[in-house]
Design a protein around this motif. Structure first.
Motif, PDB file in Angstrom:
ATOM      1  N   PRO A 108       0.869  -1.112   0.322  1.00 50.35           N
ATOM      2  CA  PRO A 108       0.131   0.549  -0.092  1.00 50.35           C
ATOM      3  C   PRO A 108       0.606   1.296   0.409  1.00 50.35           C
ATOM      4  O   PRO A 108       1.323   1.712   0.750  1.00 50.35           O
ATOM      5  CB  PRO A 108      -0.631  -0.158   1.568  1.00 50.35           C
ATOM      6  CG  PRO A 108      -1.011  -1.514   1.737  1.00 50.35           C
ATOM      7  CD  PRO A 108       0.636  -1.998   0.711  1.00 50.35           C
ATOM      8  N   GLY A 109       0.232   1.859  -0.679  1.00 46.15           N
ATOM      9  CA  GLY A 109       1.468   3.050  -1.026  1.00 46.15           C
ATOM     10  C   GLY A 109       2.872   3.320  -1.982  1.00 46.15           C
ATOM     11  O   GLY A 109       3.624   3.782  -1.493  1.00 46.15           O
ATOM     12  N   PHE A 110       3.437   2.367  -1.775  1.00 50.27           N
ATOM     13  CA  PHE A 110       5.043   2.278  -2.708  1.00 50.27           C
ATOM     14  C   PHE A 110       5.214   2.522  -4.306  1.00 50.27           C
ATOM     15  O   PHE A 110       4.534   2.647  -5.014  1.00 50.27           O
ATOM     16  CB  PHE A 110       5.097   0.312  -2.601  1.00 50.27           C
ATOM     17  CG  PHE A 110       6.237   0.317  -3.037  1.00 50.27           C
ATOM     18  CD1 PHE A 110       7.531  -0.222  -1.906  1.00 50.27           C
ATOM     19  CD2 PHE A 110       7.036  -0.242  -4.368  1.00 50.27           C
ATOM     20  CE1 PHE A 110       8.758  -0.172  -2.925  1.00 50.27           C
ATOM     21  CE2 PHE A 110       8.508  -0.040  -4.561  1.00 50.27           C
ATOM     22  CZ  PHE A 110       8.787  -0.360  -4.189  1.00 50.27           C
ATOM     23  N   PRO A 111       6.275   3.479  -4.618  1.00 50.68           N
ATOM     24  CA  PRO A 111       6.078   4.187  -4.895  1.00 50.68           C
ATOM     25  C   PRO A 111       6.918   3.502  -6.277  1.00 50.68           C
ATOM     26  O   PRO A 111       8.000   3.823  -5.680  1.00 50.68           O
ATOM     27  CB  PRO A 111       6.394   5.473  -5.126  1.00 50.68           C
ATOM     28  CG  PRO A 111       7.171   5.175  -3.910  1.00 50.68           C
ATOM     29  CD  PRO A 111       6.549   3.961  -2.395  1.00 50.68           C
ATOM     30  N   TYR A 112       7.282   3.415  -7.445  1.00 51.06           N
ATOM     31  CA  TYR A 112       7.929   3.292  -8.346  1.00 51.06           C
ATOM     32  C   TYR A 112       8.417   4.715  -8.943  1.00 51.06           C
ATOM     33  O   TYR A 112       7.466   4.414  -9.366  1.00 51.06           O
ATOM     34  CB  TYR A 112       7.529   2.101  -9.356  1.00 51.06           C
ATOM     35  CG  TYR A 112       6.779   0.424  -8.729  1.00 51.06           C
ATOM     36  CD1 TYR A 112       8.458  -0.871  -8.609  1.00 51.06           C
ATOM     37  CD2 TYR A 112       5.610  -0.232  -7.749  1.00 51.06           C
ATOM     38  CE1 TYR A 112       8.309  -1.731  -7.818  1.00 51.06           C
ATOM     39  CE2 TYR A 112       5.875  -1.420  -7.625  1.00 51.06           C
ATOM     40  CZ  TYR A 112       6.550  -2.129  -7.744  1.00 51.06           C
ATOM     41  OH  TYR A 112       6.192  -3.482  -7.008  1.00 51.06           O
ATOM     42  N   LEU A 113       9.980   4.047  -9.181  1.00 51.92           N
ATOM     43  CA  LEU A 113      10.623   5.474  -9.042  1.00 51.92           C
ATOM     44  C   LEU A 113      11.335   4.906 -10.784  1.00 51.92           C
ATOM     45  O   LEU A 113      12.181   4.331 -10.468  1.00 51.92           O
ATOM     46  CB  LEU A 113      11.112   5.871  -7.896  1.00 51.92           C
ATOM     47  CG  LEU A 113       9.844   6.759  -7.046  1.00 51.92           C
ATOM     48  CD1 LEU A 113      11.383   7.168  -6.357  1.00 51.92           C
ATOM     49  CD2 LEU A 113       8.744   7.194  -7.118  1.00 51.92           C
ATOM     50  N   GLY A 114      10.518   5.580 -12.072  1.00 53.48           N
ATOM     51  CA  GLY A 114      11.771   5.884 -13.057  1.00 53.48           C
ATOM     52  C   GLY A 114      12.617   6.457 -12.958  1.00 53.48           C
ATOM     53  O   GLY A 114      12.378   6.997 -12.349  1.00 53.48           O
ATOM     54  N   ASP A 115      14.165   6.600 -13.898  1.00 52.46           N
ATOM     55  CA  ASP A 115      14.490   7.935 -14.407  1.00 52.46           C
ATOM     56  C   ASP A 115      15.983   7.373 -13.743  1.00 52.46           C
ATOM     57  O   ASP A 115      16.845   8.800 -12.935  1.00 52.46           O
ATOM     58  CB  ASP A 115      13.816   9.439 -14.111  1.00 52.46           C
ATOM     59  CG  ASP A 115      12.222   9.115 -15.419  1.00 52.46           C
ATOM     60  OD1 ASP A 115      12.961   8.793 -16.037  1.00 52.46           O
ATOM     61  OD2 ASP A 115      11.666   9.590 -14.178  1.00 52.46           O
ATOM     62  N   LEU A 116      15.813   5.979 -12.422  1.00 52.74           N
ATOM     63  CA  LEU A 116      17.506   6.292 -11.699  1.00 52.74           C
ATOM     64  C   LEU A 116      18.432   6.383 -12.639  1.00 52.74           C
ATOM     65  O   LEU A 116      18.630   5.731 -14.408  1.00 52.74           O
ATOM     66  CB  LEU A 116      17.201   4.656 -11.117  1.00 52.74           C
ATOM     67  CG  LEU A 116      18.535   4.972  -9.816  1.00 52.74           C
ATOM     68  CD1 LEU A 116      18.667   5.068  -9.161  1.00 52.74           C
ATOM     69  CD2 LEU A 116      18.891   2.878  -9.806  1.00 52.74           C
ATOM     70  N   ASP A 117      19.154   6.741 -12.157  1.00 58.85           N
ATOM     71  CA  ASP A 117      20.887   6.950 -12.734  1.00 58.85           C
ATOM     72  C   ASP A 117      21.364   5.546 -13.181  1.00 58.85           C
ATOM     73  O   ASP A 117      21.644   4.528 -12.710  1.00 58.85           O
ATOM     74  CB  ASP A 117      22.043   7.619 -12.559  1.00 58.85           C
ATOM     75  CG  ASP A 117      22.795   8.527 -12.750  1.00 58.85           C
ATOM     76  OD1 ASP A 117      24.232   7.027 -13.627  1.00 58.85           O
ATOM     77  OD2 ASP A 117      23.417   9.550 -13.508  1.00 58.85           O
TER      78      ASP A 117
END
Length: 247
Positions: free
Chosen positions: A140-149
């Motif tokens: 619940p609420g886990f954000p998958y973040l793109g654009d990692l270096d």
């Protein structure tokens, strides 16, 4: 400008999946969510649920619907000439404070060995990037973040941990994310935030949403402890700390 045509295939008696590629990018994200809105507007009466992901849209139709009667080619022709909705990306920008120091950076030595970078270089690359939240899920609420270096791409742990504390910041492959609650996990631990990303004690339990822009800000132990103590007394304090660090 014409939209890219997705590949489409049947994944069940009442299910179609549309694929917009294999990568993780803002352009694909925008196509996925525009297409989700588009297909709901065109076939809403027949649809039970639309599930977007990084690069696919899975459409579940009602039992009464017959896929063979749906004019998929005509639908895609109409989609091809539509303009993408540029309003999809949230203008909300959030900065999350993170302590990258021990004991919150359990896998920093592993990351150093794999990447050849120093701890300071790793922290700099991780915290000096503006990420897009492409999806909320897994927890619940886990954000998958793109654009990692790309310099920080590190494979997941071969043996996942049984317990990862809430607020943990992890790197897994080409992604980074925040564990909103304590859970098992196999991502490389790089730091921890004192903020409650998810809390049932708030009117809105979810702090983050898909489309938000997110940046990490490095803090020390003293700031971490002060924020953590205040969070214990007031769950809504999370909004004050976000404002202080740069929304």
């Amino acid at each position: 400008m014409k939209n890219n045509l997705p590949q489409v295939w049947r994944t069940g008696e009442r299910t179609l999946r549309y694929s917009f590629g294999e990568g993780i990018s803002r352009d694909i994200y925008q196509s996925v969510h525009s297409f989700s809105d588009f297909i709901l507007s065109e076939l809403g009466y027949f649809i039970e649920e639309v599930v977007p992901s990084y690069h696919t849209v899975t459409v579940f139709f009602h039992k009464s619907s017959t896929l063979d009667t749906l004019k998929i080619d005509e639908l895609l022709e109409k989609w091809e000439v539509l303009e993408l909705d540029n309003r999809l990306f949230s203008t909300r920008q959030i900065t999350i404070p993170v302590c990258y120091e021990s004991p919150y950076c359990e896998d920093i030595t592993r990351i150093e060995c794999i990447t050849g970078l120093s701890q300071d270089e790793i922290i700099h690359l991780h915290s000096n990037k503006i990420y897009t939240i492409y999806m909320i899920g897994f927890l619940p609420g886990f954000p998958y973040l793109g654009d990692l270096d790309p310099a920080l791409f590190v494979p997941r742990l071969e043996k996942p941990r049984v317990k990862v504390p809430k607020g943990t910041i992890g790197i897994g492959g080409s992604q980074t994310g925040i564990y909103p609650i304590e859970s098992p996990g196999g991502w490389n631990i790089i730091g921890r935030t004192p903020l409650d990303i998810f809390s049932l004690q708030r009117e809105n339990p979810f702090l983050l949403k898909a489309g938000d822009q997110l940046k990490f800000a490095s803090i020390g132990h003293k700031d971490f402890k002060e924020i953590e103590d205040e969070m214990k007394n007031d769950r809504d304090a999370v909004y004050r700390f976000i404002a202080e660090v740069g929304v």
